[in-house]
Design a protein around this motif. Structure first.
Motif, mmCIF file in Angstrom:
data_model
loop_
_atom_site.group_PDB
_atom_site.id
_atom_site.type_symbol
_atom_site.label_atom_id
_atom_site.label_comp_id
_atom_site.label_asym_id
_atom_site.label_seq_id
_atom_site.Cartn_x
_atom_site.Cartn_y
_atom_site.Cartn_z
ATOM 1 N N UNK A 57 0.830 -1.210 0.000
ATOM 2 C CA UNK A 57 0.000 0.000 0.000
ATOM 3 C C UNK A 57 0.865 1.261 0.000
ATOM 4 N N UNK A 58 2.019 1.153 -0.630
ATOM 5 C CA UNK A 58 2.899 2.303 -0.758
ATOM 6 C C UNK A 58 3.792 2.500 0.439
ATOM 7 N N UNK A 59 3.986 1.414 1.209
ATOM 8 C CA UNK A 59 4.831 1.464 2.411
ATOM 9 C C UNK A 59 4.386 2.602 3.333
ATOM 10 N N UNK A 60 3.081 2.592 3.665
ATOM 11 C CA UNK A 60 2.549 3.604 4.572
ATOM 12 C C UNK A 60 3.253 3.507 5.920
ATOM 13 N N UNK A 61 3.168 4.549 6.711
ATOM 14 C CA UNK A 61 3.907 4.573 7.970
ATOM 15 C C UNK A 61 3.381 3.506 8.935
ATOM 16 N N UNK A 62 4.239 3.088 9.836
ATOM 17 C CA UNK A 62 3.847 2.091 10.841
ATOM 18 C C UNK A 62 2.694 2.622 11.693
ATOM 19 N N UNK A 63 2.736 3.923 12.013
ATOM 20 C CA UNK A 63 1.682 4.529 12.824
ATOM 21 C C UNK A 63 0.326 4.416 12.118
ATOM 22 N N UNK A 64 0.295 4.723 10.830
ATOM 23 C CA UNK A 64 -0.941 4.640 10.055
ATOM 24 C C UNK A 64 -1.428 3.197 9.936
ATOM 25 N N UNK A 65 -0.488 2.291 9.673
ATOM 26 C CA UNK A 65 -0.851 0.894 9.486
ATOM 27 C C UNK A 65 -1.398 0.297 10.788
ATOM 28 N N UNK A 66 -0.738 0.603 11.901
ATOM 29 C CA UNK A 66 -1.195 0.088 13.193
ATOM 30 C C UNK A 66 -2.555 0.673 13.560
ATOM 31 N N UNK A 67 -2.772 1.935 13.234
ATOM 32 C CA UNK A 67 -4.066 2.570 13.490
ATOM 33 C C UNK A 67 -5.175 1.854 12.703
ATOM 34 N N UNK A 68 -4.852 1.463 11.486
ATOM 35 C CA UNK A 68 -5.815 0.728 10.659
ATOM 36 C C UNK A 68 -6.104 -0.636 11.269
ATOM 37 N N UNK A 69 -5.062 -1.299 11.778
ATOM 38 C CA UNK A 69 -5.255 -2.596 12.434
ATOM 39 C C UNK A 69 -6.155 -2.464 13.666
ATOM 40 N N UNK A 70 -5.919 -1.442 14.476
ATOM 41 C CA UNK A 70 -6.728 -1.223 15.685
ATOM 42 C C UNK A 70 -8.193 -1.037 15.309
ATOM 43 N N UNK A 71 -8.446 -0.288 14.254
ATOM 44 C CA UNK A 71 -9.822 -0.083 13.798
ATOM 45 C C UNK A 71 -10.425 -1.400 13.308
ATOM 46 N N UNK A 72 -9.611 -2.214 12.587
ATOM 47 C CA UNK A 72 -10.076 -3.512 12.084
ATOM 48 C C UNK A 72 -10.441 -4.450 13.231
ATOM 49 N N UNK A 73 -9.649 -4.406 14.299
ATOM 50 C CA UNK A 73 -9.900 -5.262 15.465
ATOM 51 C C UNK A 73 -11.156 -4.822 16.211
ATOM 52 N N UNK A 74 -11.480 -3.545 16.123
ATOM 53 C CA UNK A 74 -12.654 -2.999 16.809
ATOM 54 C C UNK A 74 -13.964 -3.387 16.116
ATOM 55 N N UNK A 75 -13.892 -3.584 14.794
ATOM 56 C CA UNK A 75 -15.080 -3.924 14.013
ATOM 57 C C UNK A 75 -15.505 -5.374 14.243
ATOM 58 N N UNK A 76 -16.758 -5.667 14.006
ATOM 59 C CA UNK A 76 -17.251 -7.032 14.112
ATOM 60 C C UNK A 76 -16.723 -7.864 12.955
ATOM 61 N N UNK A 77 -16.590 -9.173 13.179
ATOM 62 C CA UNK A 77 -16.137 -10.063 12.118
ATOM 63 C C UNK A 77 -14.665 -10.386 12.208
ATOM 64 N N UNK A 78 -14.145 -10.985 11.147
ATOM 65 C CA UNK A 78 -12.757 -11.414 11.090
ATOM 66 C C UNK A 78 -11.828 -10.208 10.975
ATOM 67 N N UNK A 79 -10.882 -10.086 11.895
ATOM 68 C CA UNK A 79 -9.996 -8.917 11.916
ATOM 69 C C UNK A 79 -9.140 -8.822 10.661
ATOM 70 N N UNK A 80 -8.652 -9.965 10.163
ATOM 71 C CA UNK A 80 -7.833 -9.965 8.954
ATOM 72 C C UNK A 80 -8.606 -9.442 7.747
ATOM 73 N N UNK A 81 -9.840 -9.919 7.592
ATOM 74 C CA UNK A 81 -10.688 -9.457 6.487
ATOM 75 C C UNK A 81 -11.038 -7.977 6.656
ATOM 76 N N UNK A 82 -11.304 -7.579 7.894
ATOM 77 C CA UNK A 82 -11.596 -6.168 8.162
ATOM 78 C C UNK A 82 -10.417 -5.277 7.802
ATOM 79 N N UNK A 83 -9.202 -5.761 8.096
ATOM 80 C CA UNK A 83 -7.986 -5.011 7.787
ATOM 81 C C UNK A 83 -7.863 -4.791 6.286
ATOM 82 N N UNK A 84 -8.077 -5.842 5.506
ATOM 83 C CA UNK A 84 -8.011 -5.725 4.049
ATOM 84 C C UNK A 84 -9.077 -4.751 3.547
#
Length: 205
Positions: free
Chosen positions: A62-89
């Motif tokens: 994804x253009x080697x986005x910053x670790x801070x941005x990527x981790x923030x996206x992961x945290x949001x994915x984990x917060x959503x219902x459903x599979x976290x991996x699919x939510x992340x994508x």
């Protein structure tokens, strides 16, 4: 608009895979890493190493986005219902720069980020210059009128190097796209295998 070939190719060499699917990737010629020690025999990766590599590969695509941005996206994915991996994508594919790249308005994800930042894109008729802006289902994304004849845009639209995925509807004659749905992992046209489940394991340690 710069194309940052060195960055893309360095990522490919470091990971040993053509993560952007480009014909000019150095991995197509030599699979070992960059630098004077690149040809040394690779040891077996630990579980942590495998997880870290999966994260670097997905983040890099994804253009080697910053670790801070990527981790923030992961945290949001984990917060959503459903599979976290699919939510992340799903969240990564909703980024405006990702949609601009998938719609073939520009040739690379790096160019997509710069294209958005420079104000060439409108969402639902409004200029948006934030690459991480999350597009919603049904949103209309278009290249602004004065940018539709740029060589970069015309070349990308006519390129046969990749196809537009089914979750984005595009009319290249008008340079307009619509975000049809949030994709699953299986629908995203990654040139190499992505393993978001390992990324989840990495952050869950």
């Amino acid at each position: 608009m710069s194309k940052r070939h060195a960055v893309k190719f360095k990522l490919d060499r470091r990971l040993g895979e053509n993560i952007f699917g480009r014909a000019k990737s150095p991995v197509n010629r030599r699979e070992y890493g960059p630098g004077q020690h690149g040809q040394r025999r690779k040891g077996k990766l630990s579980d942590y190493g495998v997880q870290l590599r999966a994260k670097q590969k997905l983040k890099g695509s994804y253009g080697d986005i910053t670790e801070k941005q990527f981790h923030k996206t992961y945290v949001e994915a984990a917060r959503l219902k459903g599979d976290t991996g699919e939510n992340l994508i799903g969240l990564l594919e909703r980024r405006l720069d990702s949609v601009v790249y998938r719609a073939k308005f520009v040739p690379t994800i790096f160019a997509a980020r710069q294209f958005v930042n420079h104000g060439h894109i409108r969402v639902n008729g409004r200029r948006v210059n934030i690459a991480s802006y999350l597009v919603k289902v049904g949103d209309v994304i278009e290249v602004k009128q004065s940018s539709k004849e740029l060589a970069l845009v015309l070349e990308a639209a006519q390129s046969g190097e990749r196809d537009v995925p089914e979750y984005i509807s595009v009319d290249h004659s008008k340079m307009v796209a619509q975000y049809v749905r949030v994709p699953t992992l299986a629908e995203v046209p990654y040139p190499v295998r992505m393993e978001p489940n390992l990324v989840v394991e990495y952050y869950s340690r």
